[in-house]
Design an enzyme around this catalytic site. Structure first.
Site, PDB file in Angstrom:
ATOM      1  N   GLU A 128     -18.375  27.739  29.217  1.00  0.00           N
ATOM      2  CA  GLU A 128     -17.330  27.858  28.197  1.00  0.00           C
ATOM      3  C   GLU A 128     -17.902  28.130  26.803  1.00  0.00           C
ATOM      4  OE1 GLU A 128     -14.739  24.373  28.370  1.00  0.00           O
ATOM      5  OE2 GLU A 128     -14.790  24.502  30.555  1.00  0.00           O
TER       6      GLU A 128
ATOM      7  N   ASN B 251     -11.600   8.508  35.973  1.00  0.00           N
ATOM      8  CA  ASN B 251     -12.896   8.866  36.552  1.00  0.00           C
ATOM      9  C   ASN B 251     -13.803   7.645  36.374  1.00  0.00           C
ATOM     10  OD1 ASN B 251     -15.337   9.901  37.310  1.00  0.00           O
ATOM     11  ND2 ASN B 251     -15.204  11.740  36.032  1.00  0.00           N
TER      12      ASN B 251
ATOM     13  N   HIS C 240     -17.508  19.579  42.832  1.00  0.00           N
ATOM     14  CA  HIS C 240     -16.756  20.242  41.748  1.00  0.00           C
ATOM     15  C   HIS C 240     -15.492  20.923  42.267  1.00  0.00           C
ATOM     16  CE1 HIS C 240     -20.780  20.853  39.412  1.00  0.00           C
ATOM     17  NE2 HIS C 240     -20.164  19.777  38.940  1.00  0.00           N
TER      18      HIS C 240
ATOM     19  N   ARG D 118     -10.300  10.285  40.369  1.00  0.00           N
ATOM     20  CA  ARG D 118     -11.275  11.278  40.839  1.00  0.00           C
ATOM     21  C   ARG D 118     -12.158  10.580  41.867  1.00  0.00           C
ATOM     22  NH1 ARG D 118     -17.058  12.820  38.698  1.00  0.00           N
ATOM     23  NH2 ARG D 118     -17.377  14.628  40.018  1.00  0.00           N
TER      24      ARG D 118
ATOM     25  N   GLU E 247     -10.256  19.193  34.951  1.00  0.00           N
ATOM     26  CA  GLU E 247     -10.149  18.420  36.185  1.00  0.00           C
ATOM     27  C   GLU E 247      -9.143  17.280  36.042  1.00  0.00           C
ATOM     28  OE1 GLU E 247     -14.489  18.574  35.783  1.00  0.00           O
ATOM     29  OE2 GLU E 247     -14.544  18.266  37.948  1.00  0.00           O
TER      30      GLU E 247
ATOM     31  N   ARG F 151     -31.353  19.082  37.491  1.00  0.00           N
ATOM     32  CA  ARG F 151     -31.530  19.266  38.941  1.00  0.00           C
ATOM     33  C   ARG F 151     -32.163  20.617  39.221  1.00  0.00           C
ATOM     34  NH1 ARG F 151     -25.602  17.910  39.919  1.00  0.00           N
ATOM     35  NH2 ARG F 151     -25.519  15.641  39.850  1.00  0.00           N
TER      36      ARG F 151
ATOM     37  N   ARG G 226     -28.375  24.307  24.631  1.00  0.00           N
ATOM     38  CA  ARG G 226     -28.464  24.613  23.188  1.00  0.00           C
ATOM     39  C   ARG G 226     -29.907  24.477  22.687  1.00  0.00           C
ATOM     40  NH1 ARG G 226     -23.323  20.874  22.303  1.00  0.00           N
ATOM     41  NH2 ARG G 226     -24.465  19.878  23.997  1.00  0.00           N
TER      42      ARG G 226
ATOM     43  N   ASP H  36     -30.556  20.363  27.770  1.00  0.00           N
ATOM     44  CA  ASP H  36     -29.399  20.931  27.088  1.00  0.00           C
ATOM     45  C   ASP H  36     -29.659  22.390  26.724  1.00  0.00           C
ATOM     46  OD1 ASP H  36     -27.491  21.636  24.972  1.00  0.00           O
ATOM     47  OD2 ASP H  36     -26.958  19.516  25.041  1.00  0.00           O
TER      48      ASP H  36
HETATM   49  P1  AMP Z   1     -20.768  19.683  31.010  1.00  0.00           P
HETATM   50  O1  AMP Z   1     -21.617  19.010  32.032  1.00  0.00           O
HETATM   51  O2  AMP Z   1     -19.773  20.626  31.560  1.00  0.00           O
HETATM   52  O3  AMP Z   1     -20.177  18.725  30.012  1.00  0.00           O
HETATM   53  O4  AMP Z   1     -21.782  20.591  30.161  1.00  0.00           O
HETATM   54  C1  AMP Z   1     -22.739  20.022  29.309  1.00  0.00           C
HETATM   55  C2  AMP Z   1     -23.759  21.053  28.951  1.00  0.00           C
HETATM   56  O5  AMP Z   1     -23.138  22.189  28.344  1.00  0.00           O
HETATM   57  C3  AMP Z   1     -24.750  20.589  27.912  1.00  0.00           C
HETATM   58  O6  AMP Z   1     -25.813  19.886  28.474  1.00  0.00           O
HETATM   59  C4  AMP Z   1     -25.218  21.889  27.307  1.00  0.00           C
HETATM   60  O7  AMP Z   1     -26.326  22.356  28.053  1.00  0.00           O
HETATM   61  C5  AMP Z   1     -24.082  22.844  27.524  1.00  0.00           C
HETATM   62  N1  AMP Z   1     -23.455  23.274  26.257  1.00  0.00           N
HETATM   63  C6  AMP Z   1     -22.459  22.691  25.587  1.00  0.00           C
HETATM   64  N2  AMP Z   1     -22.168  23.388  24.469  1.00  0.00           N
HETATM   65  C7  AMP Z   1     -23.001  24.453  24.446  1.00  0.00           C
HETATM   66  C8  AMP Z   1     -23.211  25.570  23.565  1.00  0.00           C
HETATM   67  N3  AMP Z   1     -22.486  25.746  22.470  1.00  0.00           N
HETATM   68  N4  AMP Z   1     -24.185  26.447  23.901  1.00  0.00           N
HETATM   69  C9  AMP Z   1     -24.919  26.290  25.011  1.00  0.00           C
HETATM   70  N5  AMP Z   1     -24.771  25.281  25.879  1.00  0.00           N
HETATM   71  C10 AMP Z   1     -23.829  24.378  25.600  1.00  0.00           C
END
Ligand code: AMP
Length: 393
Positions: free
Chosen positions: A329, A7, A177, A88, A379, A236, A280, A278
């Protein structure tokens, strides 16, 4: 058979090396700040992690370092062991509906389509050219993010705008995606043991999209002409009234691309919470009763629920909903909130199951009208599988 999934970004290159005899990951890693001061790589293998700052002026340097390190670290004995490289690729417009062996024509198309993915397509070309230079005899395969969505019909992919915009300039929904949604579709096929099902695949991470899938084929998806459309994301906005753009341009003395940049990078969870992209961080603030964080979370969930409801109708009912990617997830409370808001469709969440982690976890109760699963997306593996299949053809 060993396959590398690549990627390539404008200043980065992520790789995963698979042994395709059992689809295990032999090594993975990230090369970053390529062409920028402080370039470095990180390689993970056999539970170890090796990281080093090293000068890499371009992607060819990065690929040379990668291949040298794979041999030096004893991950492979020689470069002969690499049977194929899968890339990718982001935008194949409406020309590529499946993965392809990379030829000069594919590279020239990526360049031709660069206005549709100005950050990604040129970076993808850099990655391809670097491998062509360093491993000229190894076959390469391109796996497009847009390809899976090519089965949408005109009602789904056309916008209600002058037809000439589509005909003359290619203005339509492309969707992104696709590799992740295809991976999820194949997993659901394996779980159910059949090809016919109505699936809503929710890829919700920092970027996010939801796809409606009938009998293995994409019927509609939330991202559009660009990845800015659809659900609300980390930074976004997702769908907004386009008239906002000229209004904000005037208010803030900005040009159109600056406002689009705000919609891409200053909006979503980040924009609404004025705090973080984020989930979290947002959930932590929600626990402390932070008003903006609560509205940001609720809007994020609302947008997802809105699209699931829309696709439920489009599919004439739904057999399976899948959550995947960072939030999908990992975020127990967000999944719970979404499922509870879907109660009127007969969705019932099993709160104990929702706390579990694993390869595949069913989080709906046995009497739920729709089966809800959490499935980690992969992916890179999908890219490696396509690469293997095409080079063996
Ligand atoms: P991705 O773009 O698929 O890597 O997702 C990243 C995003 O997943 C992060 O910016 C978080 O907002 C979210 N994320 C990851 N771990 C957690 C968690 N344990 N609880 C809530 N959101 C999470």
């Amino acid at each position: 058979m060993k396959i590398i999934s690549i990627n390539a970004g404008s200043s980065s290159l992520k790789f995963t090396l698979f042994d395709m005899t059992d689809e295990t990951v032999i090594a993975s890693g990230l090369f970053e700040r390529i062409g920028i001061e402080g370039s470095k790589y990180t390689i993970k293998f056999h539970g170890e992690k090796v990281s080093q700052e090293i000068e890499m002026n371009n992607h060819t340097d990065a690929v040379n370092v990668l291949l040298d390190k794979l041999v030096d670290l004893g991950i492979i004995k020689s470069l002969e062991e690499i049977d194929g490289v899968g890339h990718r690729l982001v935008h194949g417009k409406d020309k590529y509906s499946e993965s392809v062996l990379i030829t000069d024509e594919v590279v020239s198309d990526l360049d031709k389509f660069k206005d549709f993915a100005p950050l990604h397509n040129p970076a993808n070309i850099l990655g391809i050219n670097a491998f062509r230079e360093v491993l000229p005899n190894v076959p390469m395969v391109g796996v497009f993010d847009t390809a899976f969505h090519q089965t949408m019909d005109a009602t789904a992919y056309l916008y209600p705008v002058p037809y000439s915009w589509y005909q003359d300039y290619g203005v339509r929904k492309y969707g992104f995606h696709g590799t992740s949604h295809r991976y999820i579709t194949n997993k659901v096929k394996d779980i159910l043991g059949r090809e016919e099902f109505r699936l809503i695949s929710c890829h919700i991470g920092n970027g996010g999209s939801i796809t409606a899938i009938k009998n293995g084929k994409c019927v509609d998806t939330t991202m559009g002409f660009t990845p800015l459309a659809g659900i609300m994301m980390g930074t976004r906005s997702g769908d907004v009234d386009p008239s906002i753009i000229p209004y904000v341009m005037e208010q803030e003395g900005k040009n159109a691309s600056e406002v689009i940049d705000d919609l891409n990078k200053q909006s979503g969870l980040f924009g609404m919470s004025e705090y973080s992209s984020d989930m979290r961080d947002i959930l932590e603030r929600c626990d402390n009763q932070d008003e903006k964080a609560i509205v940001a979370r609720d809007k994020y969930v609302r947008r997802i629920v809105d699209y699931i409801a829309q696709y439920y109708v489009l599919l004439g009912g739904t057999d399976v909903i899948v959550f995947t990617a960072g939030v999908g997830e990992n975020s127990v409370p967000v999944r719970r909130q979404i499922c509870e808001e879907l109660a009127c469709l007969g969705v019932k969440i099993d709160l104990d199951q929702n706390n579990k982690r694993g390869e595949v976890v069913k989080i709906s109760t046995d009497d739920s009208k729709i089966d809800v699963y959490v499935i980690p997306t992969d992916e890179e593996l999908m890219i490696a599988r396509d690469t293997l299949e095409l080079i063996n053809r």
